[in-house]
Design a protein around this motif. Structure first.
Motif, mmCIF file in Angstrom:
data_model
loop_
_atom_site.group_PDB
_atom_site.id
_atom_site.type_symbol
_atom_site.label_atom_id
_atom_site.label_comp_id
_atom_site.label_asym_id
_atom_site.label_seq_id
_atom_site.Cartn_x
_atom_site.Cartn_y
_atom_site.Cartn_z
ATOM 1 N N PRO A 64 0.808 -1.227 0.000
ATOM 2 C CA PRO A 64 0.000 0.000 0.000
ATOM 3 C C PRO A 64 0.841 1.276 0.000
ATOM 4 N N ASP A 65 2.072 1.198 0.499
ATOM 5 C CA ASP A 65 2.946 2.368 0.540
ATOM 6 C C ASP A 65 3.817 2.488 -0.708
ATOM 7 N N LEU A 66 3.538 1.685 -1.710
ATOM 8 C CA LEU A 66 4.352 1.665 -2.923
ATOM 9 C C LEU A 66 4.292 3.009 -3.637
ATOM 10 N N GLN A 67 5.452 3.494 -4.069
ATOM 11 C CA GLN A 67 5.548 4.720 -4.857
ATOM 12 C C GLN A 67 6.015 4.346 -6.262
ATOM 13 N N LEU A 68 5.166 4.609 -7.252
ATOM 14 C CA LEU A 68 5.466 4.198 -8.618
ATOM 15 C C LEU A 68 6.029 5.353 -9.445
ATOM 16 N N VAL A 69 6.900 5.019 -10.353
ATOM 17 C CA VAL A 69 7.405 5.973 -11.345
ATOM 18 C C VAL A 69 7.280 5.304 -12.712
ATOM 19 N N TRP A 70 7.324 6.120 -13.747
ATOM 20 C CA TRP A 70 7.221 5.571 -15.097
ATOM 21 C C TRP A 70 8.521 5.828 -15.834
ATOM 22 N N SER A 71 8.993 4.841 -16.553
ATOM 23 C CA SER A 71 10.248 4.978 -17.299
ATOM 24 C C SER A 71 10.160 4.181 -18.591
ATOM 25 N N PHE A 72 11.028 4.541 -19.528
ATOM 26 C CA PHE A 72 11.091 3.813 -20.792
ATOM 27 C C PHE A 72 11.841 2.501 -20.604
ATOM 28 N N ASN A 73 11.371 1.471 -21.302
ATOM 29 C CA ASN A 73 12.085 0.212 -21.362
ATOM 30 C C ASN A 73 11.816 -0.414 -22.732
ATOM 31 N N SER A 74 12.432 -1.544 -22.989
ATOM 32 C CA SER A 74 12.293 -2.148 -24.308
ATOM 33 C C SER A 74 10.849 -2.509 -24.633
ATOM 34 N N SER A 75 10.097 -2.948 -23.625
ATOM 35 C CA SER A 75 8.716 -3.376 -23.861
ATOM 36 C C SER A 75 7.830 -2.205 -24.265
ATOM 37 N N ASN A 76 7.860 -1.129 -23.451
ATOM 38 C CA ASN A 76 6.947 -0.032 -23.788
ATOM 39 C C ASN A 76 7.417 0.776 -24.992
ATOM 40 N N MET B 289 -11.390 1.191 -39.232
ATOM 41 C CA MET B 289 -11.102 2.400 -38.457
ATOM 42 C C MET B 289 -11.487 2.210 -36.998
ATOM 43 N N ILE B 290 -12.668 1.634 -36.757
ATOM 44 C CA ILE B 290 -13.127 1.412 -35.384
ATOM 45 C C ILE B 290 -12.262 0.357 -34.698
ATOM 46 N N SER B 291 -11.997 -0.742 -35.413
ATOM 47 C CA SER B 291 -11.209 -1.837 -34.828
ATOM 48 C C SER B 291 -9.795 -1.375 -34.487
ATOM 49 N N LEU B 292 -9.155 -0.666 -35.408
ATOM 50 C CA LEU B 292 -7.790 -0.195 -35.173
ATOM 51 C C LEU B 292 -7.741 0.845 -34.049
ATOM 52 N N SER B 293 -8.786 1.635 -33.920
ATOM 53 C CA SER B 293 -8.823 2.617 -32.826
ATOM 54 C C SER B 293 -8.852 1.911 -31.478
ATOM 55 N N ILE B 294 -9.635 0.838 -31.382
ATOM 56 C CA ILE B 294 -9.688 0.062 -30.136
ATOM 57 C C ILE B 294 -8.347 -0.607 -29.863
ATOM 58 N N VAL B 295 -7.707 -1.118 -30.926
ATOM 59 C CA VAL B 295 -6.373 -1.713 -30.772
ATOM 60 C C VAL B 295 -5.378 -0.663 -30.273
ATOM 61 N N ALA B 296 -5.467 0.553 -30.799
ATOM 62 C CA ALA B 296 -4.572 1.629 -30.358
ATOM 63 C C ALA B 296 -4.756 1.926 -28.879
ATOM 64 N N VAL B 297 -6.007 1.914 -28.412
ATOM 65 C CA VAL B 297 -6.278 2.147 -26.986
ATOM 66 C C VAL B 297 -5.589 1.082 -26.140
ATOM 67 N N ALA B 298 -5.726 -0.182 -26.543
ATOM 68 C CA ALA B 298 -5.126 -1.290 -25.787
ATOM 69 C C ALA B 298 -3.599 -1.182 -25.777
ATOM 70 N N ILE B 299 -3.004 -0.844 -26.917
ATOM 71 C CA ILE B 299 -1.539 -0.773 -26.996
ATOM 72 C C ILE B 299 -1.006 0.347 -26.121
ATOM 73 N N VAL B 300 -1.629 1.522 -26.184
ATOM 74 C CA VAL B 300 -1.176 2.645 -25.353
ATOM 75 C C VAL B 300 -1.337 2.309 -23.875
ATOM 76 N N TYR B 301 -2.442 1.655 -23.534
ATOM 77 C CA TYR B 301 -2.670 1.259 -22.144
ATOM 78 C C TYR B 301 -1.533 0.368 -21.641
ATOM 79 N N PHE B 302 -1.206 -0.678 -22.390
ATOM 80 C CA PHE B 302 -0.153 -1.605 -21.961
ATOM 81 C C PHE B 302 1.227 -0.940 -21.998
ATOM 82 N N ALA B 303 1.422 0.002 -22.913
ATOM 83 C CA ALA B 303 2.702 0.714 -22.956
ATOM 84 C C ALA B 303 2.943 1.486 -21.668
ATOM 85 N N VAL B 304 1.887 2.086 -21.141
ATOM 86 C CA VAL B 304 2.015 2.817 -19.867
ATOM 87 C C VAL B 304 2.183 1.840 -18.710
ATOM 88 N N MET B 305 1.377 0.796 -18.684
ATOM 89 C CA MET B 305 1.431 -0.149 -17.571
ATOM 90 C C MET B 305 2.775 -0.871 -17.500
#
Length: 355
Positions: free
Chosen positions: A283-295, A321-337
């Motif tokens: 619960p006391d975890l402090q997260l930061v975001w950084s670049f790595n090979s995966s993201n 267009m709709i399908s690729l937009s949803i794929v883009a949402v998923a990719i950006v989400y996982f890139a951040v995570m």
């Protein structure tokens, strides 16, 4: 708003009166839900009945006072739209526009941000909502209820710059709102609110890309090839906009985490977060975001998907267009995570703790 635009500057638009009335009636009904939940939650704590608790909320709290004015404004709008003698009056569209602006004001007045900072919170929240409502409201109405392409170029001459202004205002106000609601963006991703916020922000990327394509790329493609009515392409933009609004609506039912550590003492972390995050959780975890090979690879893939959306746009492939937009949402989400990691001090503390 469109009723106040002269006919020569817009296509022929016909919105069913029943749909308009249903939308107006839904305003006070749906905005009553948070008050209902508050009355149930706090009624038990203060040992008050539902009616007594609701009376206190309506008379003493900003959110309750805002709802009373919202219900009154919605009733006025319903009369203007539903009663023929008012609906046919040429001055009523201006009155309806003023009532709608007042509704946005009362929404801002009753917002969580306004309770934290009365003046600035009211201005920022109202500005954000108004800008989004103007941009997406016109987009939805024209894309789904325009009956022809009459005066289309005249319509775009005023709507395109207006949409750009609204997007800029919405982005600036949205970032400002985050300083009130989620000052710890990375840490907030441990909670459901933060996960929904990330999904919303990820969905904004294809939405803004489609808006850019409709505003700037469509005229160029239309000159060089046979393009369909732009109304069809605007509908794709509206579908992705609904995705963004859906995430926003769910977020509105969750309390913003001003202090993530304090929130985690009473709430469990998001199941999405715990399923994806690879490190040890505390619960006391402090997260930061950084670049790595995966993201980095995922971000590169997101750019390729955006380019693919442009190709699909050019070739008028609506489903792609709709399908690729949803794929883009998923990719950006996982890139951040996949870029989340604990601060070095937290990693050391976790190692010592496990020993």
């Amino acid at each position: 708003m469109l009723l106040n635009v002269p006919a020569r500057y817009k296509p022929t638009i016909k919105v069913p009166k029943g749909m308009l009335l249903s939308a107006i009636i839904a305003i006070p009904l749906l905005s009553y839900v948070p008050l209902h939940m508050t009355a149930i939650d706090y009624g038990e704590s203060f040992q008050l009945g539902y009616i007594a608790m609701m009376k206190s909320i309506l008379l003493d709290l900003q959110i309750g006072k805002a709802w009373l004015w919202t219900a009154l404004g919605a009733a006025g709008l319903a009369i203007i739209v539903g009663v023929p003698v008012f609906a046919k009056d040429r001055h009523m569209p201006k009155v309806a526009l003023m009532l709608t602006l007042l509704l946005t004001f009362w929404l801002g007045y009753g917002s969580h941000v306004a309770s934290l900072d009365a003046i600035n919170g009211l201005i920022v929240h109202t500005g954000h909502f108004t800008a989004v409502a103007i941009w997406l409201g016109i987009l939805f109405i024209v894309s789904w209820f325009a009956k022809d392409d009459l005066n289309w170029h005249a319509f775009l001459r005023w709507f395109s710059p207006l949409a750009v202004i609204c997007v800029v205002i919405a982005l600036i106000a949205g970032i400002t709102l985050m300083t009130y609601t989620t000052p710890q963006y990375s840490n907030a991703l441990m909670l459901n609110y933060g996960q929904l916020m990330l999904l919303k922000h990820a969905a904004l990327i294809p939405l803004l890309w489609l808006a850019f394509s409709n505003g700037f790329l469509y005229p160029r493609y239309a000159r060089s090839s046979s393009m369909p009515s732009q109304r069809t392409l605007l509908r794709v933009e509206s579908v992705i906009a609904l995705l963004v609004l859906g995430f926003t609506a769910i977020m509105g039912q969750t309390a913003p985490p001003h202090n993530v550590v304090e929130t985690l003492r009473t709430e469990t972390p998001s199941q999405l977060f715990t399923a994806i995050y690879q490190g040890s959780f505390s619960p006391d975890l402090q997260l930061v975001w950084s670049f790595n090979s995966s993201n980095l690879l995922l971000l590169a893939a997101a750019l390729l998907v955006l380019y693919a959306i442009t190709i699909a746009f050019k070739h008028r492939s609506i489903s792609w267009m709709i399908s690729l937009s949803i794929v883009a949402v998923a990719i950006v989400y996982f890139a951040v995570m996949f870029g989340l990691e604990a601060k070095e001090s937290d990693i050391t503390a976790l190692v010592l703790y496990t020993k």
